[in-house]
Write an enzyme that holds these catalytic residues in place. Sequence first.
Site, PDB file in Angstrom:
ATOM      1  N   LYS A 195       0.746  -1.315   0.103  1.00 37.42           N
ATOM      2  CA  LYS A 195      -0.004   0.034   0.068  1.00 37.42           C
ATOM      3  C   LYS A 195       0.712   1.044   0.185  1.00 37.42           C
ATOM      4  O   LYS A 195       1.701   1.308   0.935  1.00 37.42           O
ATOM      5  CB  LYS A 195      -0.981  -0.071   1.161  1.00 37.42           C
ATOM      6  CG  LYS A 195      -1.685   1.175   1.386  1.00 37.42           C
ATOM      7  CD  LYS A 195      -3.031   0.974   2.346  1.00 37.42           C
ATOM      8  CE  LYS A 195      -3.528   2.410   2.542  1.00 37.42           C
ATOM      9  NZ  LYS A 195      -4.579   2.453   3.819  1.00 37.42           N
ATOM     10  N   LYS A 248      -2.273  -1.640  -3.893  1.00 39.81           N
ATOM     11  CA  LYS A 248      -3.236  -0.376  -3.752  1.00 39.81           C
ATOM     12  C   LYS A 248      -2.174   0.992  -3.679  1.00 39.81           C
ATOM     13  O   LYS A 248      -1.235   1.010  -3.096  1.00 39.81           O
ATOM     14  CB  LYS A 248      -3.842  -0.502  -2.437  1.00 39.81           C
ATOM     15  CG  LYS A 248      -4.751   0.948  -1.974  1.00 39.81           C
ATOM     16  CD  LYS A 248      -5.388   0.577  -0.816  1.00 39.81           C
ATOM     17  CE  LYS A 248      -6.001   1.845  -0.412  1.00 39.81           C
ATOM     18  NZ  LYS A 248      -6.249   1.758   1.021  1.00 39.81           N
TER      19      LYS A 248
END
Length: 322
Positions: A195, A248
């Site tokens: 992330k 992400k």
Amino acid sequence: MLIRPRRLRTNQKIRDMVRETVLTKNDLVMPIFVDENLKDDEKTPIRSMPGQFRYGIDAAVNECVEISELGVPAVILFGIPVEKDEFATSAINEQGGVQKVISKVKSKLGDDLLVIADVCMCEYTSHGHCGIIKGEEILNDETLEVLGNIALSYAKAGVDIVAPSDMMDGRVLKIRNVLDQNGFKNVSIMSYAAKYASAFYGPFRDAAESTPQFGDRKSYQMDIGNSKEALKEIGLDINEGADLILVKPALPYLDIVKMAKEVSNIPVGGYCVSGEYSMIEAAAQNGWIDREKAVFETLLGIKRAGADFIITYWAKEVANWL
Ligand code: PBG
């Protein structure tokens, strides 16, 4: 002899027959914002994400029913609490909005819909960071305790999958241990393994009221220039017991999605985040882009890069097209 690849593009039938990547409903996960501040049957539009809403408890449950009827296999829940404090106390409230929606949806739909719950403190902290703070430092190990408790409260409510999105070191192992020690061996962990500290979360922070009140998230989310480090994070999370991993955002990190798929022996998801959503919605509102085609191409691209599933705010709508 001239080689003519165009022969296989002559008409729609041949193009359909030889298409390498196909998007299906089973690839989709729909995010839902549960807002404890709303009346149970109320929903309110999210300004920065046209077409998306925050839902009261029953409105969220109804939305889940519709999503399941459309054939989308899963939702991921985010909560907006009434009260925030430094320790995200409201995140572990067994009567919290997310916990209530989990138990209502599971008792109503059973195995017809997978319920995933995002595990993070930022929506529940007064300072908006994803951990316990000391001055301006985000403390790792102290945060793990809270994350374990949040995951446990979701498990008690009946969640299928918990999805830690905080990026603290060791959270997957901690959550696995807490779940196992409390008899929740069958609750899966979907870790946001790679992330990045991305600008594309802007609209979400508006939606979830989780903008950090000081500094930024760069001391825990990954540096946007790194890819080897993603392999390190993925390896650690798999070793700690993650069942599924996420990359992400998705679009600016398709190289990471591809790499993740190559190195990992567990399913890889791409999270097409709020900024990716709102960019296309804004361009479409201006008449600058064919919305449906751009959405479809975006999701197909994430799948083609290697994603086994995609978390997307378009999940419900796209399920209607497929
Ligand atoms: C919580 C969390 C965030 C997102 C998912 N979980 C925000 C953040 O890290 O700031 C972003 C999702 C999106 O932008 O769609 N930590």
